[in-house]
Design a protein around this motif. Structure first.
Motif, short mmCIF file in Angstrom:
data_model
loop_
_atom_site.label_atom_id
_atom_site.label_comp_id
_atom_site.label_asym_id
_atom_site.label_seq_id
_atom_site.Cartn_x
_atom_site.Cartn_y
_atom_site.Cartn_z
N GLY A 189 0.80 -1.20 0.00
CA GLY A 189 0.00 0.00 0.00
C GLY A 189 0.84 1.25 0.00
N ARG A 190 0.51 2.17 0.90
CA ARG A 190 1.14 3.48 0.89
C ARG A 190 1.76 3.78 2.25
NH1 ARG A 190 -3.18 7.48 -1.84
NH2 ARG A 190 -1.33 8.78 -2.01
N PRO A 191 2.92 4.43 2.25
CA PRO A 191 3.54 4.81 3.52
C PRO A 191 2.88 6.07 4.08
CG PRO A 191 4.97 5.41 1.70
CD PRO A 191 3.77 4.73 1.10
N ILE A 192 2.56 6.04 5.36
CA ILE A 192 1.83 7.13 6.02
C ILE A 192 2.60 7.52 7.28
CG2 ILE A 192 -0.33 7.78 7.14
CD1 ILE A 192 -1.61 5.49 5.37
N GLU A 193 2.87 8.81 7.43
CA GLU A 193 3.59 9.30 8.59
C GLU A 193 2.63 9.92 9.61
OE1 GLU A 193 7.69 11.66 8.99
OE2 GLU A 193 6.05 12.97 8.39
N PHE A 194 2.71 9.42 10.84
CA PHE A 194 1.92 9.95 11.95
C PHE A 194 2.85 10.78 12.85
CE2 PHE A 194 -0.71 6.58 10.51
CZ PHE A 194 -1.99 6.72 11.06
N THR A 195 2.45 11.99 13.15
CA THR A 195 3.16 12.81 14.13
C THR A 195 2.37 12.76 15.42
OG1 THR A 195 4.05 14.29 12.43
CG2 THR A 195 4.07 15.09 14.69
N PRO A 203 3.29 17.34 27.59
CA PRO A 203 3.16 18.33 26.51
C PRO A 203 4.53 18.67 25.92
CG PRO A 203 1.87 18.98 28.42
CD PRO A 203 2.72 17.83 28.86
N GLY A 204 4.60 18.77 24.62
CA GLY A 204 5.86 19.09 23.97
C GLY A 204 6.69 17.89 23.58
N GLU A 205 6.35 16.72 24.12
CA GLU A 205 7.06 15.49 23.75
C GLU A 205 6.43 14.92 22.48
OE1 GLU A 205 9.82 13.80 25.08
OE2 GLU A 205 10.08 15.79 25.98
N THR A 206 7.17 14.97 21.40
CA THR A 206 6.62 14.60 20.10
C THR A 206 7.52 13.60 19.38
OG1 THR A 206 5.74 15.50 18.00
CG2 THR A 206 7.74 16.54 18.91
N GLY A 207 6.97 12.89 18.43
CA GLY A 207 7.74 11.93 17.64
C GLY A 207 6.91 11.46 16.46
N THR A 208 7.54 10.78 15.53
CA THR A 208 6.83 10.29 14.34
C THR A 208 7.03 8.78 14.18
OG1 THR A 208 8.71 10.71 12.87
CG2 THR A 208 7.12 12.47 13.12
N PHE A 209 6.04 8.16 13.58
CA PHE A 209 6.16 6.76 13.18
C PHE A 209 5.52 6.60 11.82
CE2 PHE A 209 2.21 6.96 15.56
CZ PHE A 209 1.33 6.10 14.91
N PRO A 313 -5.11 -7.88 10.22
CA PRO A 313 -4.17 -6.76 10.03
C PRO A 313 -4.28 -6.15 8.64
CG PRO A 313 -3.09 -8.52 11.21
CD PRO A 313 -4.41 -9.09 10.73
N ILE A 314 -4.23 -4.81 8.61
CA ILE A 314 -4.36 -4.07 7.35
C ILE A 314 -3.10 -3.28 7.03
CG2 ILE A 314 -6.87 -3.94 7.51
CD1 ILE A 314 -4.81 -0.86 8.26
N GLY A 315 -2.12 -3.33 7.93
CA GLY A 315 -0.88 -2.60 7.73
C GLY A 315 0.07 -2.88 8.86
N GLN A 316 1.21 -2.20 8.84
CA GLN A 316 2.20 -2.43 9.87
C GLN A 316 3.04 -1.17 10.10
OE1 GLN A 316 4.47 -4.92 6.49
NE2 GLN A 316 5.25 -5.33 8.54
N VAL A 317 3.48 -0.98 11.31
CA VAL A 317 4.41 0.09 11.63
C VAL A 317 5.78 -0.38 11.15
CG1 VAL A 317 5.50 1.45 13.45
CG2 VAL A 317 3.08 0.87 13.62
N VAL A 318 6.37 0.35 10.21
CA VAL A 318 7.66 -0.05 9.66
C VAL A 318 8.80 0.81 10.19
CG1 VAL A 318 6.72 -1.08 7.56
CG2 VAL A 318 7.24 1.36 7.60
N GLU A 319 8.46 1.85 10.88
CA GLU A 319 9.47 2.72 11.49
C GLU A 319 8.84 3.46 12.66
OE1 GLU A 319 11.68 6.72 10.04
OE2 GLU A 319 12.00 4.99 8.73
#
Length: 379
Positions: A189-195, A203-209, A313-319
């Motif tokens: 499928g498609r790669p999707i980035e979540f912030t 608060p202020g603690e952020t990251g992406t997967f 399952p419909i997808g996976q966290v790859v990073e």
């Protein structure tokens, strides 16, 4: 990955019936978003299946993209897409749309067969993807008929005008050795980035997967997930149920009016193609046939018992699983699953949205941005 990987199954390699092979194309919307988008649309509609590779010039290029059914082709002949800047050179393995001049790209493409085609850059041929596996297959496309009569009156290759008007009936009768595609399909499928915000409840603690959808596992579920992303559904969504070493659940929109539109918009169930292992994502449900918008990320490799319960399952966290594991879990189980739990009430999330969650559960982690990811590799 950048765009979408697409597998082509080619037949009649070397002009021989039964000689088959596969190659993989990766679209590159970071190079040419309009062209890559058109190519993906054609693949999704099955346009290239049974298409002949009608013009193959060794050490130069291989051209295809006229549908075998003249009625199908006619619908696309004037469906032009605008030109785009040439972002990368026409090197070996890159794919560009053919054209009859400015503003005339429709369905025909060519694969570059050498690294000496940079002269095409100046003529405006903008690569939209690249062969990332199987160039040895591409180089076995039958080339014995030579140049088409459209480019060389003395050529013995097919007449493109007759392909347009008579389709595969003409080609199979007069040019039976041409290689062609029997199957063309998206591999993943498609790669999707979540912030994510409020990691560890701070608060202020952020990251992406990054999530990669897997329509090869569950096409209906992966399609719904991509639709929700494209509509911005998950932005500001809270991860309202986090059980360490088990799962993290999200997917109720912060606006009750938006959520209400989806509550009865069910998608049908699908077979469980792979196990609910760590990092996989499945739709939550309230029983058979009730998947809508809620999903969970598996946090360990001991969730195979969910397979028997139909969670596909419909997808996976790859990073970025290290980010996922920092979702705030201090509120414990929701009251919907444990009357003594101190977590949010899902019914109140549905009816009151983020106003309820921000007031009563301010430490919940949430997504500030969710976007399809192009332009950088996923390891």
């Amino acid at each position: 990955l950048y765009g979408r990987p697409i597998e082509f199954t080619a037949e009649n390699l070397d002009g021989e019936p039964g000689e088959t092979g596969t190659f993989i194309v990766l679209t590159r919307p970071d190079w040419a978003p309009i062209g890559a988008g058109r190519f993906e649309t054609l693949v999704s509609e099955g346009f290239f299946e049974e298409c002949r590779v009608f013009r193959v010039l060794p050490n130069f290029m291989a051209q295809f993209g006229i549908n075998g059914d003249p009625e199908v082709q006619a619908k696309w002949n004037s469906n032009y897409i605008e030109d785009e800047p040439v972002a990368v050179s026409n090197s070996r393995g890159t794919i560009s749309f053919a054209s009859a001049g400015p503003g005339t790209r429709t369905t025909q493409l060519f694969i570059n067969l050498n690294d000496r085609n940079s002269f095409l850059d100046k003529r405006g041929f903008s690569p939209i993807g690249q062969v990332v596996e199987g160039m040895d297959v591409v180089e076995r496309f039958y080339s014995g008929y030579g140049e088409t009569v459209n480019f060389d009156p003395s050529g013995e290759g097919p007449d493109q005008d007759l392909i347009q008007s008579e389709g595969n009936e003409y080609l199979q009768s007069s040019y039976p050795k041409l290689s062609y595609y029997s199957k063309v399909q998206f591999l993943y499928g498609r790669p999707i980035e979540f912030t994510a915000e409020n990691l560890d409840g701070e608060p202020g603690e952020t990251g992406t997967f990054i999530v990669l959808t897997r329509p090869d596992w569950a096409p209906i579920g992966a399609g719904r997930f991509e639709t929700l992303v494209s509509e911005g559904f998950f932005e500001e969504c809270r991860v309202f149920r986090v059980l360490p070493n088990f799962m993290a659940q999200f997917g109720i929109n912060g606006d009750p009016e938006v959520q209400a539109k989806w509550n009865s918009n069910y998608i049908e169930d699908e077979p469980v193609a792979v196990s609910n292992s760590r990092g996989t994502i499945s739709f939550a449900s309230a029983g058979p046939g009730t998947r809508t918008t809620q999903l969970f990320i598996n946090l360990n490799d001991r969730n195979s018992f969910l397979d028997k319960r139909g969670f596909s399952p419909i997808g996976q966290v790859v990073e970025g699983m290290d980010v996922v594991e920092r979702f705030y879990s201090g509120y414990g189980e929701t009251v919907n699953f444990d009357p003594s739990g101190e977590g949010p009430d899902q019914d109140l999330i549905q009816s009151e949205g983020n106003e309820y969650l921000q007031s009563s559960y301010p430490k919940l982690s949430y997504y500030s941005k969710v976007q399809f990811l192009y332009g950088r590799p996923i390891e």
